[in-house]
Design an enzyme around this catalytic site. Sequence first.
Site, PDB file in Angstrom:
ATOM      1  N   THR A  45      -3.038   5.224  11.367  1.00 51.26           N
ATOM      2  CA  THR A  45      -1.586   5.266  11.510  1.00 51.26           C
ATOM      3  C   THR A  45      -0.995   5.993  10.307  1.00 51.26           C
ATOM      4  O   THR A  45      -1.606   6.933   9.817  1.00 51.26           O
ATOM      5  CB  THR A  45      -1.010   3.848  11.686  1.00 51.26           C
ATOM      6  OG1 THR A  45      -1.453   3.027  10.605  1.00 51.26           O
ATOM      7  CG2 THR A  45      -1.433   3.236  13.014  1.00 51.26           C
ATOM      8  N   PHE A  46       0.132   5.562   9.788  1.00 55.19           N
ATOM      9  CA  PHE A  46       0.875   6.396   8.856  1.00 55.19           C
ATOM     10  C   PHE A  46       1.057   5.766   7.478  1.00 55.19           C
ATOM     11  O   PHE A  46       0.641   6.339   6.476  1.00 55.19           O
ATOM     12  CB  PHE A  46       2.226   6.754   9.488  1.00 55.19           C
ATOM     13  CG  PHE A  46       2.062   7.118  10.942  1.00 55.19           C
ATOM     14  CD1 PHE A  46       1.413   8.294  11.302  1.00 55.19           C
ATOM     15  CD2 PHE A  46       2.475   6.257  11.945  1.00 55.19           C
ATOM     16  CE1 PHE A  46       1.211   8.613  12.633  1.00 55.19           C
ATOM     17  CE2 PHE A  46       2.288   6.568  13.281  1.00 55.19           C
ATOM     18  CZ  PHE A  46       1.656   7.749  13.632  1.00 55.19           C
ATOM     19  N   VAL A  47       1.645   4.589   7.417  1.00 61.36           N
ATOM     20  CA  VAL A  47       1.816   3.902   6.140  1.00 61.36           C
ATOM     21  C   VAL A  47       0.482   3.321   5.666  1.00 61.36           C
ATOM     22  O   VAL A  47       0.174   3.330   4.471  1.00 61.36           O
ATOM     23  CB  VAL A  47       2.882   2.783   6.250  1.00 61.36           C
ATOM     24  CG1 VAL A  47       2.997   2.000   4.947  1.00 61.36           C
ATOM     25  CG2 VAL A  47       4.234   3.373   6.642  1.00 61.36           C
ATOM     26  N   CYS A  48      -0.323   2.844   6.598  1.00 60.57           N
ATOM     27  CA  CYS A  48      -1.574   2.147   6.267  1.00 60.57           C
ATOM     28  C   CYS A  48      -2.507   2.951   5.359  1.00 60.57           C
ATOM     29  O   CYS A  48      -2.988   2.414   4.358  1.00 60.57           O
ATOM     30  CB  CYS A  48      -2.293   1.710   7.535  1.00 60.57           C
ATOM     31  SG  CYS A  48      -1.337   0.545   8.530  1.00 60.57           S
ATOM     32  N   ARG A 124       2.190  -6.636   7.447  1.00 65.83           N
ATOM     33  CA  ARG A 124       1.667  -6.242   6.132  1.00 65.83           C
ATOM     34  C   ARG A 124       1.731  -7.426   5.160  1.00 65.83           C
ATOM     35  O   ARG A 124       2.663  -7.548   4.380  1.00 65.83           O
ATOM     36  CB  ARG A 124       2.466  -5.073   5.576  1.00 65.83           C
ATOM     37  CG  ARG A 124       2.319  -3.821   6.376  1.00 65.83           C
ATOM     38  CD  ARG A 124       3.061  -2.639   5.762  1.00 65.83           C
ATOM     39  NE  ARG A 124       3.129  -1.589   6.750  1.00 65.83           N
ATOM     40  CZ  ARG A 124       2.126  -0.802   7.104  1.00 65.83           C
ATOM     41  NH1 ARG A 124       0.948  -0.941   6.516  1.00 65.83           N
ATOM     42  NH2 ARG A 124       2.280   0.120   8.023  1.00 65.83           N
TER      43      ARG A 124
END
EC number: 1.11.1.24
Length: 196
Positions: A45-48, A124
């Site tokens: 994914t993106f933030v991970c 999170r």
Amino acid sequence: MAPVVQQPAPSFKKTAVVDGVFEEVTLEQYKGKWVLLAFIPLAFTFVCPSEIIAYSEAVKKFAEKDAQVLFASTDSEYTWLAWTNVARKDGGIGKVDFPVLADTNHSLSRDYGVLIEEEGVALRGIFLIDPKGVLRQITINDLPVGRSVEESLRLLEAFQFTEKYGEVCPANWHPGDETIKPSPEASKEYFNKVNK
């Protein structure tokens, strides 16, 4: 029931990717060390990846403080392994210097109170566990915002300081800053210094 600060952290046994191979990882194997257990929603994914890379780059700082970093998601160990084989410049995580746990049956995410049941992914969450296996700090973010390595380190150092010296750490405390003796009379020393 969701985990509670000052109570034992939920135990677990999970398959993890460790240095490119599958290994069983338990909380008990880290008894005697501090543990930072972090959850991410999904691989690829993106933030991970930004979080995993940031914590991986800081893992030596945690190790110097006798702390083990662990990351977990509801992805399989095969997904984790595939993600470590993708270059960071392409959205992968590359080599990661801590175990990444596969929570395919969602038990770990559920036990730690971060599972979004209808989506099958974890929020999170960060859980700081002391050497006795007791939860000392919990932070849970919604999905779109990543966590701060610096704040995780600051909290670890603050809890270690209070354990060692018996004094308490005020807001925004960093190592070397003034601390407070936890009594009404003795605390005045701190307040007189900082509130001139």
